[in-house]
Design a protein around this motif. Structure first.
Motif, PDB file in Angstrom:
ATOM      1  N   TYR A 133       0.771  -1.245   0.000  1.00  0.00           N
ATOM      2  CA  TYR A 133      -0.148   0.062  -0.028  1.00  0.00           C
ATOM      3  C   TYR A 133       0.940   1.333   0.042  1.00  0.00           C
ATOM      4  O   TYR A 133       1.903   1.175   0.914  1.00  0.00           O
ATOM      5  N   PHE A 134       0.579   2.085  -0.984  1.00  0.00           N
ATOM      6  CA  PHE A 134       1.456   3.330  -0.759  1.00  0.00           C
ATOM      7  C   PHE A 134       0.572   4.662  -0.825  1.00  0.00           C
ATOM      8  O   PHE A 134      -0.839   4.666  -1.322  1.00  0.00           O
ATOM      9  N   ASN A 135       1.066   5.677  -0.470  1.00  0.00           N
ATOM     10  CA  ASN A 135       0.534   6.865  -0.302  1.00  0.00           C
ATOM     11  C   ASN A 135       1.417   7.970  -0.616  1.00  0.00           C
ATOM     12  O   ASN A 135       2.474   8.333  -0.263  1.00  0.00           O
TER      13      ASN A 135
ATOM     14  N   GLY B  85       5.886  10.861   1.241  1.00  0.00           N
ATOM     15  CA  GLY B  85       5.334   9.627   0.831  1.00  0.00           C
ATOM     16  C   GLY B  85       5.682   8.491   1.680  1.00  0.00           C
ATOM     17  O   GLY B  85       6.350   8.483   2.363  1.00  0.00           O
ATOM     18  N   THR B  86       4.616   7.541   1.935  1.00  0.00           N
ATOM     19  CA  THR B  86       4.714   6.483   2.723  1.00  0.00           C
ATOM     20  C   THR B  86       4.219   5.130   2.086  1.00  0.00           C
ATOM     21  O   THR B  86       3.717   5.369   0.984  1.00  0.00           O
ATOM     22  N   ALA B  87       4.479   4.141   2.712  1.00  0.00           N
ATOM     23  CA  ALA B  87       4.108   2.942   2.256  1.00  0.00           C
ATOM     24  C   ALA B  87       3.906   1.871   3.526  1.00  0.00           C
ATOM     25  O   ALA B  87       4.614   2.000   4.469  1.00  0.00           O
TER      26      ALA B  87
ATOM     27  N   VAL C  22      -8.243   0.156   4.208  1.00  0.00           N
ATOM     28  CA  VAL C  22      -7.080   1.029   3.922  1.00  0.00           C
ATOM     29  C   VAL C  22      -7.460   2.325   3.896  1.00  0.00           C
ATOM     30  O   VAL C  22      -8.731   2.374   3.043  1.00  0.00           O
ATOM     31  N   THR C  23      -7.002   3.267   4.687  1.00  0.00           N
ATOM     32  CA  THR C  23      -7.337   4.747   4.531  1.00  0.00           C
ATOM     33  C   THR C  23      -6.084   5.385   4.512  1.00  0.00           C
ATOM     34  O   THR C  23      -5.216   5.358   4.968  1.00  0.00           O
ATOM     35  N   TYR C  24      -6.083   6.460   3.344  1.00  0.00           N
ATOM     36  CA  TYR C  24      -5.046   7.143   3.091  1.00  0.00           C
ATOM     37  C   TYR C  24      -5.275   8.537   3.470  1.00  0.00           C
ATOM     38  O   TYR C  24      -6.168   9.071   3.386  1.00  0.00           O
ATOM     39  N   GLY C  25      -4.408   9.159   4.337  1.00  0.00           N
ATOM     40  CA  GLY C  25      -4.214  10.388   4.750  1.00  0.00           C
ATOM     41  C   GLY C  25      -5.276  10.575   6.166  1.00  0.00           C
ATOM     42  O   GLY C  25      -5.677   9.691   6.686  1.00  0.00           O
TER      43      GLY C  25
ATOM     44  N   VAL D 180       0.230   9.508   5.430  1.00  0.00           N
ATOM     45  CA  VAL D 180      -0.316   8.887   6.468  1.00  0.00           C
ATOM     46  C   VAL D 180      -1.046   7.674   5.808  1.00  0.00           C
ATOM     47  O   VAL D 180      -1.677   7.955   4.620  1.00  0.00           O
ATOM     48  N   ILE D 181      -0.773   6.288   6.220  1.00  0.00           N
ATOM     49  CA  ILE D 181      -1.526   5.195   5.702  1.00  0.00           C
ATOM     50  C   ILE D 181      -1.966   4.528   7.081  1.00  0.00           C
ATOM     51  O   ILE D 181      -1.394   4.351   8.036  1.00  0.00           O
TER      52      ILE D 181
END
Length: 249
Positions: free
Chosen positions: A46-48, A57-59, A69-72, A84-85
């Motif tokens: 999972y990547f943001n 950027g995060t993973a 899965v939620t991003y941000g 944020v992930i």
């Protein structure tokens, strides 16, 4: 990581295999979608990504498929940089976070403190539902014990009174710094070193990377490690070992 593409050219694959973790939470990937194809058998990826190229950027790479899965943070003013992930599991939430740096002369401190408030509210909301584990480069050395030279770094980014007080407020909201919980007096253990002045050779570092858990999970903490023997970035990895948390949905 200071760039996922950069560490892939080093020993990332072997280190990843040797650690064999259930979860790898990555910060500062510095990449966009499609720039890297990772062959990680047995892991969901999972990547943001930040909107700005080559920045932030995060993973998360995990052996365990999440419920959601939620991003941000769900806030447009904070969700442009891929910081944020969140993965939801039956008994807990896992969050990877790359906290904004307040920068030279604290020019981004007001934004940083707004971020801290929003992130604190976010994890408090999650923790009201089920316990939370969050980790990452939180860009703050909480106490003087957490950096080599506290006197000369006072009021610098990551060691301003405002940032330290903000982290205290976060912990006071019902969370535990796992490393300090187990090792309250440990000195000389850091997770980040400047590339300048041979800082790592001299161990002139900062502990700014954390695993933090809801207080309800304190009795499930087995160990919290800072893997100072692993190179490849200006940060080293940190590790949290827990009892089984029932990750499989």
């Amino acid at each position: 990581m200071n760039g996922l593409r950069a560490v892939l050219k080093k020993d990332f694959a072997q280190i990843f295999k040797d650690l064999d973790a259930d979860f790898f939470c990555i910060q500062e990937t510095k990449m966009q979608a499609g720039q890297v194809e990772l062959d990680l058998p047995g892991y969901y990826q999972y990547f943001n990504y930040a909107e700005r190229k080559g920045y932030s950027g995060t993973a998360i790479f995990t052996k365990h498929q999440p419920l959601q899965v939620t991003y941000g943070l769900g806030l447009p003013e904070h969700d442009q940089e891929g910081r944020v992930i969140t993965l939801e599991y039956p008994t807990f939430y896992l969050v990877t976070c790359y906290t904004p740096n307040s920068q030279s002369k604290l020019k981004r401190l007001p934004y940083r403190l707004d971020w801290d408030h929003a992130f604190r509210e976010y994890v408090m909301q999650l923790s009201a539902i089920k316990p939370v584990i969050f980790c990452g480069d939180l860009n703050v050395a909480h106490e003087e014990i957490d950096l080599k030279n506290p006197r000369t770094n006072h009021h610098n980014a990551g060691f301003s009174d405002e940032e330290r007080q903000s982290f205290t407020k976060l912990l006071d909201a019902g969370f535990t710094d796992t490393f300090r919980y187990l090792y309250p007096e440990q000195t000389g253990i850091y997770s980040w070193w400047s590339y300048r002045f041979h800082a790592r050779d001299n161990n002139a570092g900062w502990r700014i990377d954390y695993f933090v858990v809801s207080n309800a999970l304190q009795d499930q903490i087995q160990d919290a490690k800072i893997l100072t023997n692993i190179y490849g970035s200006d940060h080293c990895p940190i590790e949290l070992d827990t009892t089984s948390l029932g990750v499989d949905a």
